[in-house]
Scaffold this active site. Sequence first.
Site, PDB file in Angstrom:
ATOM      1  N   GLY A   1     -20.759  -1.374 -10.445  1.00 43.33           N
ATOM      2  CA  GLY A   1     -21.571  -1.880  -9.053  1.00 43.33           C
ATOM      3  C   GLY A   1     -20.600  -2.436  -8.127  1.00 43.33           C
ATOM      4  O   GLY A   1     -21.599  -3.027  -7.459  1.00 43.33           O
TER       5      GLY A   1
ATOM      6  N   LYS B   1     -13.970  -4.196   4.738  1.00 45.26           N
ATOM      7  CA  LYS B   1     -14.886  -3.091   5.180  1.00 45.26           C
ATOM      8  C   LYS B   1     -15.858  -3.547   4.780  1.00 45.26           C
ATOM      9  O   LYS B   1     -16.806  -2.676   5.663  1.00 45.26           O
ATOM     10  CB  LYS B   1     -14.066  -2.839   3.699  1.00 45.26           C
ATOM     11  CG  LYS B   1     -13.347  -2.093   2.630  1.00 45.26           C
ATOM     12  CD  LYS B   1     -13.193  -1.296   1.487  1.00 45.26           C
ATOM     13  CE  LYS B   1     -12.169   0.048   1.066  1.00 45.26           C
ATOM     14  NZ  LYS B   1     -12.808   0.126   0.124  1.00 45.26           N
TER      15      LYS B   1
ATOM     16  N   SER C   1       0.557  -1.046   0.316  1.00 43.42           N
ATOM     17  CA  SER C   1       0.050  -0.041   0.028  1.00 43.42           C
ATOM     18  C   SER C   1       1.161   1.137  -0.048  1.00 43.42           C
ATOM     19  O   SER C   1       2.001   1.401   0.886  1.00 43.42           O
ATOM     20  CB  SER C   1      -1.394   0.089   1.390  1.00 43.42           C
ATOM     21  OG  SER C   1      -1.599   0.829   1.211  1.00 43.42           O
TER      22      SER C   1
HETATM   23  P1  NAD Z   1     -15.050  -4.941  -7.352  1.00 37.83           P
HETATM   24  O1  NAD Z   1     -14.818  -6.337  -7.424  1.00 37.83           O
HETATM   25  O2  NAD Z   1     -15.861  -4.776  -5.735  1.00 37.83           O
HETATM   26  O3  NAD Z   1     -15.844  -4.743  -8.660  1.00 37.83           O
HETATM   27  C1  NAD Z   1     -15.414  -4.706  -9.995  1.00 37.83           C
HETATM   28  C2  NAD Z   1     -16.734  -3.930 -10.959  1.00 37.83           C
HETATM   29  O4  NAD Z   1     -16.577  -4.384 -11.725  1.00 37.83           O
HETATM   30  C3  NAD Z   1     -18.137  -5.373 -11.097  1.00 37.83           C
HETATM   31  O5  NAD Z   1     -19.199  -4.206 -11.071  1.00 37.83           O
HETATM   32  C4  NAD Z   1     -17.805  -5.670 -11.876  1.00 37.83           C
HETATM   33  O6  NAD Z   1     -18.998  -6.363 -12.017  1.00 37.83           O
HETATM   34  C5  NAD Z   1     -17.614  -4.969 -13.039  1.00 37.83           C
HETATM   35  N1  NAD Z   1     -16.359  -5.849 -13.644  1.00 37.83           N
HETATM   36  C6  NAD Z   1     -15.209  -6.114 -13.740  1.00 37.83           C
HETATM   37  N2  NAD Z   1     -14.240  -7.092 -14.164  1.00 37.83           N
HETATM   38  C7  NAD Z   1     -14.963  -6.608 -15.190  1.00 37.83           C
HETATM   39  C8  NAD Z   1     -14.643  -7.291 -16.778  1.00 37.83           C
HETATM   40  N3  NAD Z   1     -13.735  -7.759 -17.381  1.00 37.83           N
HETATM   41  N4  NAD Z   1     -16.011  -5.834 -17.306  1.00 37.83           N
HETATM   42  C9  NAD Z   1     -17.052  -6.075 -17.584  1.00 37.83           C
HETATM   43  N5  NAD Z   1     -17.218  -5.225 -15.894  1.00 37.83           N
HETATM   44  C10 NAD Z   1     -16.509  -5.989 -14.947  1.00 37.83           C
HETATM   45  O7  NAD Z   1     -13.585  -3.952  -7.525  1.00 37.83           O
HETATM   46  P2  NAD Z   1     -13.641  -2.423  -6.732  1.00 37.83           P
HETATM   47  O8  NAD Z   1     -13.242  -2.613  -5.532  1.00 37.83           O
HETATM   48  O9  NAD Z   1     -15.199  -1.505  -7.011  1.00 37.83           O
HETATM   49  O10 NAD Z   1     -12.005  -2.410  -7.689  1.00 37.83           O
HETATM   50  C11 NAD Z   1     -12.494  -1.346  -9.429  1.00 37.83           C
HETATM   51  C12 NAD Z   1     -11.752  -0.903  -9.606  1.00 37.83           C
HETATM   52  O11 NAD Z   1     -11.530   0.128  -8.723  1.00 37.83           O
HETATM   53  C13 NAD Z   1     -10.158  -1.639  -9.713  1.00 37.83           C
HETATM   54  O12 NAD Z   1      -9.604  -0.610 -10.801  1.00 37.83           O
HETATM   55  C14 NAD Z   1      -9.838  -1.152  -8.078  1.00 37.83           C
HETATM   56  O13 NAD Z   1      -8.017  -0.124  -8.889  1.00 37.83           O
HETATM   57  C15 NAD Z   1     -10.388   0.426  -8.937  1.00 37.83           C
HETATM   58  N6  NAD Z   1     -10.490   1.636  -7.147  1.00 37.83           N
HETATM   59  C16 NAD Z   1      -9.906   2.859  -7.939  1.00 37.83           C
HETATM   60  C17 NAD Z   1      -9.654   3.381  -6.200  1.00 37.83           C
HETATM   61  C18 NAD Z   1      -8.946   4.589  -6.154  1.00 37.83           C
HETATM   62  O14 NAD Z   1      -9.342   5.241  -4.851  1.00 37.83           O
HETATM   63  N7  NAD Z   1      -8.852   5.367  -7.252  1.00 37.83           N
HETATM   64  C19 NAD Z   1     -10.602   3.232  -4.934  1.00 37.83           C
HETATM   65  C20 NAD Z   1     -11.188   1.631  -5.298  1.00 37.83           C
HETATM   66  C21 NAD Z   1     -11.293   0.800  -6.235  1.00 37.83           C
END
Ligand code: NAD
Length: 291
Positions: A134, A73, A22
Amino acid sequence: MNERIDGHTILIGLMAYPIRHSMSPTMHNNAFAKLGLNYAYLAFEITNDNLPQAIDAIRTLDMRGSNISMPNKQKVIPLLDKLDPAAEMVGAVNTIVNDHGTLTGYVTDGTGFMQALKDENLDIIGEKMTLAGGGGAGTAIAIQAAIDGVKEISIFNRHDDLWENAKRNVDIINENTNCKATLHELEDQDDFKNEIQDCAIYCDSTGVGMKPLEDQSLVNDPSWFKKDMIVYDTVYAPRTTKLMNIAQDAGVKHVYNGLSMMLEQGAEAFKLWTNQEMPVEYIRDLLFSEE
Ligand code: NAD
């Protein structure tokens, strides 16, 4: 760091697993040092199994609080005394504040996202958002945007195990805010295109565009985008995703990666613990100036 730590130093934690990679300890400790605040931020490898003892330790050690990340979380919620209304709606906590033994849970990903737009002088209040995903990030973004006054959110999810979560988000937004949320199937490409062409901001929170999907984008045709819209990808490694390249090819003016959301979610937590503004630009230059 050694010069800063003394008998009065206040501890803040990060409880997750895995967590050694991290950036948060570097981000917060540099911000404390810059402002001369007597705090220290340390990462602890905590799973669901030892989470109750770790949360108790916040009270026992009189820590000011902690960040919480996967896999804790959701599991942390019953262990806290109070929940911020947004965290309650999101159903997840990433920040705990300890006020003399009373632990309150917050989620700062959504407020961080909204602040990242404000930093760019972009106002999406009263506008329409189209959001892919979502899951954890998508939930926090959608719910905070709805709380803050975004008028309409069209959420697209594929039919995977997060479809039900996306459905829950739509119901919660429609029941608790003035925003009108709708759920759409990502598989329906005509609908997806229409909703993107009809919005002020398109946000991708799916992680498509980062490893192992770094050569992919959910949108592959620049003609889906308008020049005056905002395109925001929550991915920040790589710094420029395929989606961002396509939006830039379309001449979209406002194209961003998730770095600003990551920094601002940290800044929101920093403020909850210290009542001070994190020096965001200083931290951005210190940690992310290489690109
Ligand atoms: P998660 O697993 O909780 O959710 C993933 C979402 O993406 C779901 O809705 C899933 O259906 C969809 N998804 C996954 N693979 C897919 C694909 N191949 N095609 C279509 N839809 C797809 O994950 P999360 O914790 O929400 O994280 C998602 C992304 O957001 C990651 O890349 C993470 O690094 C990023 N993120 C960034 C921040 C930031 O501060 N910038 C914070 C949290 C998460």
